[in-house]
Motif scaffolding. Sequence first.
Motif, PDB file in Angstrom:
ATOM      1  N   ILE A   1     -10.318   2.999 -14.270  1.00 14.25           N
ATOM      2  CA  ILE A   1      -9.503   3.769 -15.207  1.00 14.25           C
ATOM      3  C   ILE A   1     -10.207   5.095 -15.398  1.00 14.25           C
ATOM      4  CG2 ILE A   1      -8.637   3.910 -17.562  1.00 14.25           C
ATOM      5  CD1 ILE A   1      -8.514   0.844 -17.577  1.00 14.25           C
ATOM      6  N   PRO A   2      -9.566   6.191 -15.168  1.00 17.83           N
ATOM      7  CA  PRO A   2      -8.176   6.347 -14.753  1.00 17.83           C
ATOM      8  C   PRO A   2      -8.003   6.123 -13.245  1.00 17.83           C
ATOM      9  CG  PRO A   2      -9.185   8.501 -14.927  1.00 17.83           C
ATOM     10  CD  PRO A   2     -10.231   7.491 -15.360  1.00 17.83           C
ATOM     11  N   PHE A   3      -6.750   6.042 -12.849  1.00 19.78           N
ATOM     12  CA  PHE A   3      -6.415   5.892 -11.437  1.00 19.78           C
ATOM     13  C   PHE A   3      -6.850   7.152 -10.690  1.00 19.78           C
ATOM     14  CE2 PHE A   3      -3.342   6.790  -8.004  1.00 19.78           C
ATOM     15  CZ  PHE A   3      -3.600   5.689  -7.196  1.00 19.78           C
ATOM     16  N   GLN A   4      -7.545   6.968  -9.576  1.00 21.77           N
ATOM     17  CA  GLN A   4      -7.964   8.078  -8.716  1.00 21.77           C
ATOM     18  C   GLN A   4      -7.175   7.975  -7.413  1.00 21.77           C
ATOM     19  OE1 GLN A   4     -10.260  10.490  -9.610  1.00 21.77           O
ATOM     20  NE2 GLN A   4     -10.271   9.510 -11.616  1.00 21.77           N
ATOM     21  N   ALA A   5      -6.420   8.994  -7.099  1.00 25.57           N
ATOM     22  CA  ALA A   5      -5.509   8.949  -5.952  1.00 25.57           C
ATOM     23  C   ALA A   5      -6.211   8.684  -4.627  1.00 25.57           C
ATOM     24  CB  ALA A   5      -4.713  10.252  -5.874  1.00 25.57           C
ATOM     25  N   GLU A   6      -7.417   9.151  -4.450  1.00 26.13           N
ATOM     26  CA  GLU A   6      -8.099   9.004  -3.163  1.00 26.13           C
ATOM     27  C   GLU A   6      -9.217   7.956  -3.192  1.00 26.13           C
ATOM     28  OE1 GLU A   6      -6.918  10.491  -0.464  1.00 26.13           O
ATOM     29  OE2 GLU A   6      -5.385  11.419  -1.706  1.00 26.13           O
TER      30      GLU A   6
ATOM     31  N   ARG B   1      -2.613  -2.319 -10.370  1.00 23.66           N
ATOM     32  CA  ARG B   1      -3.348  -1.629  -9.316  1.00 23.66           C
ATOM     33  C   ARG B   1      -4.420  -2.575  -8.777  1.00 23.66           C
ATOM     34  NH1 ARG B   1      -1.434   0.791 -13.444  1.00 23.66           N
ATOM     35  NH2 ARG B   1      -0.620   2.894 -13.406  1.00 23.66           N
ATOM     36  N   ILE B   2      -4.490  -2.713  -7.461  1.00 23.69           N
ATOM     37  CA  ILE B   2      -5.401  -3.663  -6.827  1.00 23.69           C
ATOM     38  C   ILE B   2      -6.534  -2.903  -6.134  1.00 23.69           C
ATOM     39  CG2 ILE B   2      -5.608  -5.557  -5.173  1.00 23.69           C
ATOM     40  CD1 ILE B   2      -3.627  -6.174  -7.430  1.00 23.69           C
ATOM     41  N   TYR B   3      -7.766  -3.305  -6.460  1.00 24.70           N
ATOM     42  CA  TYR B   3      -8.963  -2.707  -5.860  1.00 24.70           C
ATOM     43  C   TYR B   3      -9.775  -3.814  -5.192  1.00 24.70           C
ATOM     44  CZ  TYR B   3      -7.769   1.318  -8.709  1.00 24.70           C
ATOM     45  OH  TYR B   3      -7.112   2.385  -9.267  1.00 24.70           O
ATOM     46  N   ASP B   4     -10.562  -3.460  -4.193  1.00 24.75           N
ATOM     47  CA  ASP B   4     -11.322  -4.466  -3.459  1.00 24.75           C
ATOM     48  C   ASP B   4     -12.774  -4.607  -3.898  1.00 24.75           C
ATOM     49  OD1 ASP B   4     -12.495  -2.205  -2.391  1.00 24.75           O
ATOM     50  OD2 ASP B   4     -11.845  -2.580  -0.335  1.00 24.75           O
ATOM     51  N   ASP B   5     -13.176  -3.947  -4.976  1.00 30.35           N
ATOM     52  CA  ASP B   5     -14.575  -4.003  -5.382  1.00 30.35           C
ATOM     53  C   ASP B   5     -14.810  -4.734  -6.696  1.00 30.35           C
ATOM     54  OD1 ASP B   5     -13.520  -2.186  -7.141  1.00 30.35           O
ATOM     55  OD2 ASP B   5     -14.903  -0.561  -6.645  1.00 30.35           O
ATOM     56  N   GLY B   6     -13.748  -5.267  -7.299  1.00 30.18           N
ATOM     57  CA  GLY B   6     -13.892  -6.026  -8.536  1.00 30.18           C
ATOM     58  C   GLY B   6     -14.194  -5.197  -9.768  1.00 30.18           C
TER      59      GLY B   6
ATOM     60  N   ARG C   1       0.839  -1.196   0.000  1.00 30.22           N
ATOM     61  CA  ARG C   1       0.000   0.000   0.000  1.00 30.22           C
ATOM     62  C   ARG C   1       0.872   1.243   0.000  1.00 30.22           C
ATOM     63  NH1 ARG C   1      -2.846   3.454  -1.403  1.00 30.22           N
ATOM     64  NH2 ARG C   1      -4.560   4.348  -0.272  1.00 30.22           N
ATOM     65  N   TYR C   2       2.089   1.113   0.465  1.00 28.67           N
ATOM     66  CA  TYR C   2       2.971   2.268   0.568  1.00 28.67           C
ATOM     67  C   TYR C   2       4.101   2.203  -0.456  1.00 28.67           C
ATOM     68  CZ  TYR C   2       0.223   2.616   4.732  1.00 28.67           C
ATOM     69  OH  TYR C   2      -0.847   2.697   5.577  1.00 28.67           O
ATOM     70  N   GLY C   3       3.967   1.378  -1.462  1.00 19.58           N
ATOM     71  CA  GLY C   3       4.986   1.249  -2.496  1.00 19.58           C
ATOM     72  C   GLY C   3       4.997   2.434  -3.428  1.00 19.58           C
TER      73      GLY C   3
ATOM     74  N   PRO D   1     -11.301   5.026  -2.279  1.00 21.30           N
ATOM     75  CA  PRO D   1     -11.292   4.172  -1.088  1.00 21.30           C
ATOM     76  C   PRO D   1     -11.184   2.682  -1.415  1.00 21.30           C
ATOM     77  CG  PRO D   1     -13.486   5.054  -1.468  1.00 21.30           C
ATOM     78  CD  PRO D   1     -12.570   5.726  -2.461  1.00 21.30           C
ATOM     79  N   ASN D   2     -11.465   2.297  -2.661  1.00 18.61           N
ATOM     80  CA  ASN D   2     -11.373   0.889  -3.050  1.00 18.61           C
ATOM     81  C   ASN D   2      -9.954   0.475  -3.436  1.00 18.61           C
ATOM     82  OD1 ASN D   2     -14.218   0.226  -2.831  1.00 18.61           O
ATOM     83  ND2 ASN D   2     -14.468   1.632  -4.542  1.00 18.61           N
ATOM     84  N   TYR D   3      -9.076   1.449  -3.619  1.00 12.03           N
ATOM     85  CA  TYR D   3      -7.692   1.146  -3.982  1.00 12.03           C
ATOM     86  C   TYR D   3      -6.982   0.546  -2.780  1.00 12.03           C
ATOM     87  CZ  TYR D   3      -2.795   1.865  -5.154  1.00 12.03           C
ATOM     88  OH  TYR D   3      -1.454   1.670  -5.378  1.00 12.03           O
ATOM     89  N   GLN D   4      -6.371  -0.625  -2.984  1.00 11.66           N
ATOM     90  CA  GLN D   4      -5.717  -1.332  -1.887  1.00 11.66           C
ATOM     91  C   GLN D   4      -4.198  -1.335  -1.974  1.00 11.66           C
ATOM     92  OE1 GLN D   4      -7.503  -2.668   0.810  1.00 11.66           O
ATOM     93  NE2 GLN D   4      -8.983  -1.348  -0.205  1.00 11.66           N
ATOM     94  N   GLY D   5      -3.662  -1.105  -3.136  1.00 13.94           N
ATOM     95  CA  GLY D   5      -2.214  -1.112  -3.292  1.00 13.94           C
ATOM     96  C   GLY D   5      -1.839  -1.436  -4.724  1.00 13.94           C
ATOM     97  N   SER D   6      -0.555  -1.586  -4.942  1.00 15.86           N
ATOM     98  CA  SER D   6      -0.083  -1.882  -6.289  1.00 15.86           C
ATOM     99  C   SER D   6       1.062  -2.871  -6.239  1.00 15.86           C
ATOM    100  CB  SER D   6       0.351  -0.601  -6.998  1.00 15.86           C
ATOM    101  OG  SER D   6       1.388   0.023  -6.286  1.00 15.86           O
TER     102      SER D   6
END
Length: 195
Positions: free
Chosen positions: A44-49, A35-40, A11-13, A51-56
Amino acid sequence: MSDFVVNGLSRYGASDKTLLMLDDLEDQRRNTFIRIYDDGEVHIPFQAEDPNYQGSLLNKFLGIVGDDGSRWSYNNIPVYRYADALLLLAEAKNKLDEDPSAEINAVRARAYGENFAGHEFVDGTKAENTQAILDERLKEFVGEGKRWWDLVRAGDSYVFDEVAALDASEAYKIYYSISEGMLANDSELTQTEGY
Protein backbone atom coordinates in the motif's frame (compact mmCIF):
# COMPACT_ATOMS: atom_id res chain seq x y z
CA MET A 1 2.87 -17.86 -7.59
CA SER A 2 3.72 -20.87 -9.71
CA ASP A 3 2.69 -23.31 -6.95
CA PHE A 4 -1.01 -22.37 -6.95
CA VAL A 5 -3.76 -21.17 -9.24
CA VAL A 6 -6.32 -18.51 -8.44
CA ASN A 7 -9.43 -18.80 -10.56
CA GLY A 8 -10.26 -15.45 -12.12
CA LEU A 9 -6.81 -13.95 -11.68
CA SER A 10 -5.98 -11.84 -14.69
CA ARG A 11 -2.68 -10.04 -15.09
CA TYR A 12 -4.31 -8.15 -17.93
CA GLY A 13 -7.65 -7.46 -16.24
CA ALA A 14 -7.78 -4.18 -14.38
CA SER A 15 -5.47 -1.58 -15.88
CA ASP A 16 -2.89 0.21 -13.76
CA LYS A 17 -4.94 3.37 -14.29
CA THR A 18 -8.03 1.70 -12.79
CA LEU A 19 -6.13 0.25 -9.84
CA LEU A 20 -4.48 3.60 -9.13
CA MET A 21 -7.85 5.37 -9.34
CA LEU A 22 -9.25 2.90 -6.81
CA ASP A 23 -6.29 3.07 -4.43
CA ASP A 24 -7.69 5.62 -1.97
CA LEU A 25 -7.54 3.97 1.48
CA GLU A 26 -10.47 6.09 2.69
CA ASP A 27 -12.75 4.95 -0.17
CA GLN A 28 -14.53 1.62 0.43
CA ARG A 29 -14.41 0.96 -3.31
CA ARG A 30 -10.66 0.29 -2.98
CA ASN A 31 -11.64 -3.29 -2.17
CA THR A 32 -13.25 -3.75 -5.59
CA PHE A 33 -10.05 -5.52 -6.62
CA ILE A 34 -7.88 -7.87 -4.62
CA ARG A 35 -4.30 -7.19 -5.61
CA ILE A 36 -2.07 -10.29 -5.67
CA TYR A 37 1.67 -10.12 -4.94
CA ASP A 38 4.20 -12.95 -4.88
CA ASP A 39 6.29 -11.81 -1.91
CA GLY A 40 3.76 -12.03 0.93
CA GLU A 41 4.16 -8.34 1.78
CA VAL A 42 1.46 -5.72 2.14
CA HIS A 43 1.73 -3.28 -0.76
CA ILE A 44 0.00 0.00 0.00
CA PRO A 45 -0.19 2.12 -2.02
CA PHE A 46 -0.40 0.23 -5.30
CA GLN A 47 2.73 0.75 -7.42
CA ALA A 48 2.08 0.33 -11.14
CA GLU A 49 5.51 -1.10 -11.95
CA ASP A 50 6.01 -3.28 -8.85
CA PRO A 51 7.72 -6.52 -10.03
CA ASN A 52 5.98 -8.46 -7.23
CA TYR A 53 2.51 -7.57 -8.52
CA GLN A 54 1.00 -10.63 -10.19
CA GLY A 55 -2.53 -9.56 -11.00
CA SER A 56 -5.86 -8.68 -9.52
CA LEU A 57 -9.19 -10.31 -8.80
CA LEU A 58 -12.49 -8.53 -9.22
CA ASN A 59 -14.05 -8.68 -5.78
CA LYS A 60 -17.67 -8.41 -6.93
CA PHE A 61 -20.33 -11.06 -7.50
CA LEU A 62 -18.11 -13.83 -6.15
CA GLY A 63 -21.01 -15.93 -4.93
CA ILE A 64 -21.09 -17.81 -1.67
CA VAL A 65 -18.70 -20.49 -0.42
CA GLY A 66 -20.56 -23.45 1.03
CA ASP A 67 -19.59 -25.62 3.99
CA ASP A 68 -17.88 -28.07 1.63
CA GLY A 69 -15.71 -25.32 0.09
CA SER A 70 -17.72 -25.17 -3.15
CA ARG A 71 -18.48 -21.74 -4.55
CA TRP A 72 -22.07 -21.09 -5.58
CA SER A 73 -22.39 -18.23 -8.06
CA TYR A 74 -25.99 -17.21 -7.75
CA ASN A 75 -25.60 -13.57 -6.89
CA ASN A 76 -28.17 -11.18 -8.25
CA ILE A 77 -26.31 -8.76 -10.48
CA PRO A 78 -27.84 -5.28 -10.33
CA VAL A 79 -28.94 -3.71 -13.58
CA TYR A 80 -29.52 -0.31 -12.02
CA ARG A 81 -28.99 0.82 -8.48
CA TYR A 82 -29.39 4.05 -6.58
CA ALA A 83 -25.84 5.25 -7.31
CA ASP A 84 -26.52 4.70 -11.02
CA ALA A 85 -29.68 6.83 -10.86
CA LEU A 86 -27.82 9.56 -8.97
CA LEU A 87 -24.92 9.70 -11.41
CA LEU A 88 -27.23 9.61 -14.45
CA LEU A 89 -29.09 12.57 -12.91
CA ALA A 90 -25.72 14.29 -12.40
CA GLU A 91 -24.98 13.76 -16.11
CA ALA A 92 -28.32 15.25 -17.10
CA LYS A 93 -27.85 18.25 -14.81
CA ASN A 94 -24.36 18.85 -16.17
CA LYS A 95 -25.61 18.75 -19.77
CA LEU A 96 -28.27 21.31 -18.78
CA ASP A 97 -25.58 23.54 -17.20
CA GLU A 98 -26.89 22.77 -13.71
CA ASP A 99 -24.81 21.88 -10.64
CA PRO A 100 -24.37 18.06 -10.32
CA SER A 101 -22.46 18.19 -7.02
CA ALA A 102 -25.35 17.02 -4.79
CA GLU A 103 -25.66 13.76 -6.71
CA ILE A 104 -21.89 13.18 -6.96
CA ASN A 105 -21.52 13.88 -3.26
CA ALA A 106 -24.34 11.49 -2.34
CA VAL A 107 -22.39 8.68 -4.05
CA ARG A 108 -19.08 9.76 -2.50
CA ALA A 109 -20.64 10.05 0.97
CA ARG A 110 -21.65 6.38 0.82
CA ALA A 111 -18.28 5.30 -0.59
CA TYR A 112 -16.20 7.23 1.94
CA GLY A 113 -18.52 6.78 4.92
CA GLU A 114 -17.07 8.46 8.00
CA ASN A 115 -14.08 9.60 5.89
CA PHE A 116 -16.23 11.74 3.56
CA ALA A 117 -15.01 15.09 4.94
CA GLY A 118 -12.42 16.45 2.55
CA HIS A 119 -13.70 14.43 -0.41
CA GLU A 120 -16.64 16.68 -1.30
CA PHE A 121 -17.08 17.57 -4.96
CA VAL A 122 -17.55 21.24 -5.82
CA ASP A 123 -19.25 22.24 -9.07
CA GLY A 124 -16.76 23.13 -11.80
CA THR A 125 -16.79 23.65 -15.54
CA LYS A 126 -18.85 21.36 -17.73
CA ALA A 127 -15.69 19.44 -18.70
CA GLU A 128 -14.53 19.13 -15.07
CA ASN A 129 -17.97 17.91 -14.03
CA THR A 130 -18.07 15.41 -16.89
CA GLN A 131 -14.68 14.01 -15.86
CA ALA A 132 -15.73 13.81 -12.20
CA ILE A 133 -18.90 11.95 -13.14
CA LEU A 134 -16.95 9.54 -15.38
CA ASP A 135 -14.44 8.94 -12.58
CA GLU A 136 -17.20 8.23 -10.04
CA ARG A 137 -18.95 5.90 -12.47
CA LEU A 138 -15.69 4.03 -13.11
CA LYS A 139 -15.08 3.56 -9.40
CA GLU A 140 -18.67 2.62 -8.67
CA PHE A 141 -19.45 0.32 -11.60
CA VAL A 142 -16.15 -1.27 -12.62
CA GLY A 143 -16.82 -4.80 -13.81
CA GLU A 144 -20.52 -4.12 -14.42
CA GLY A 145 -20.42 -3.41 -18.16
CA LYS A 146 -21.28 0.29 -18.03
CA ARG A 147 -18.02 2.02 -18.99
CA TRP A 148 -18.45 1.95 -22.78
CA TRP A 149 -21.89 3.52 -22.61
CA ASP A 150 -20.68 6.11 -20.07
CA LEU A 151 -17.95 7.17 -22.51
CA VAL A 152 -20.36 7.26 -25.48
CA ARG A 153 -22.79 9.47 -23.56
CA ALA A 154 -19.93 11.76 -22.51
CA GLY A 155 -18.96 12.37 -26.15
CA ASP A 156 -16.64 11.22 -28.89
CA SER A 157 -13.47 12.72 -27.46
CA TYR A 158 -13.86 10.73 -24.24
CA VAL A 159 -14.26 7.50 -26.19
CA PHE A 160 -11.12 8.14 -28.23
CA ASP A 161 -9.13 9.25 -25.17
CA GLU A 162 -10.04 6.09 -23.23
CA VAL A 163 -10.15 3.39 -25.92
CA ALA A 164 -6.71 3.13 -27.50
CA ALA A 165 -7.89 0.65 -30.14
CA LEU A 166 -10.37 3.15 -31.59
CA ASP A 167 -9.17 5.99 -33.78
CA ALA A 168 -11.16 9.19 -34.34
CA SER A 169 -11.13 8.42 -38.09
CA GLU A 170 -13.32 5.41 -37.25
CA ALA A 171 -15.87 7.35 -35.23
CA TYR A 172 -18.76 5.60 -36.97
CA LYS A 173 -17.81 2.39 -35.11
CA ILE A 174 -19.16 3.90 -31.89
CA TYR A 175 -22.70 3.31 -33.14
CA TYR A 176 -24.24 0.15 -34.54
CA SER A 177 -25.42 -0.19 -38.10
CA ILE A 178 -29.11 -0.67 -38.82
CA SER A 179 -29.97 -4.07 -40.27
CA GLU A 180 -31.12 -4.39 -43.87
CA GLY A 181 -34.42 -5.84 -42.66
CA MET A 182 -35.15 -2.84 -40.46
CA LEU A 183 -34.26 -0.44 -43.28
CA ALA A 184 -36.51 -2.34 -45.70
CA ASN A 185 -39.46 -2.29 -43.30
CA ASP A 186 -39.28 1.34 -42.19
CA SER A 187 -38.87 4.09 -44.77
CA GLU A 188 -38.19 6.65 -42.00
CA LEU A 189 -34.92 4.96 -41.02
CA THR A 190 -31.58 5.89 -42.54
CA GLN A 191 -28.39 3.90 -42.19
CA THR A 192 -25.97 4.96 -39.48
CA GLU A 193 -23.29 7.16 -41.00
CA GLY A 194 -20.19 5.18 -42.03
CA TYR A 195 -21.96 1.89 -42.83
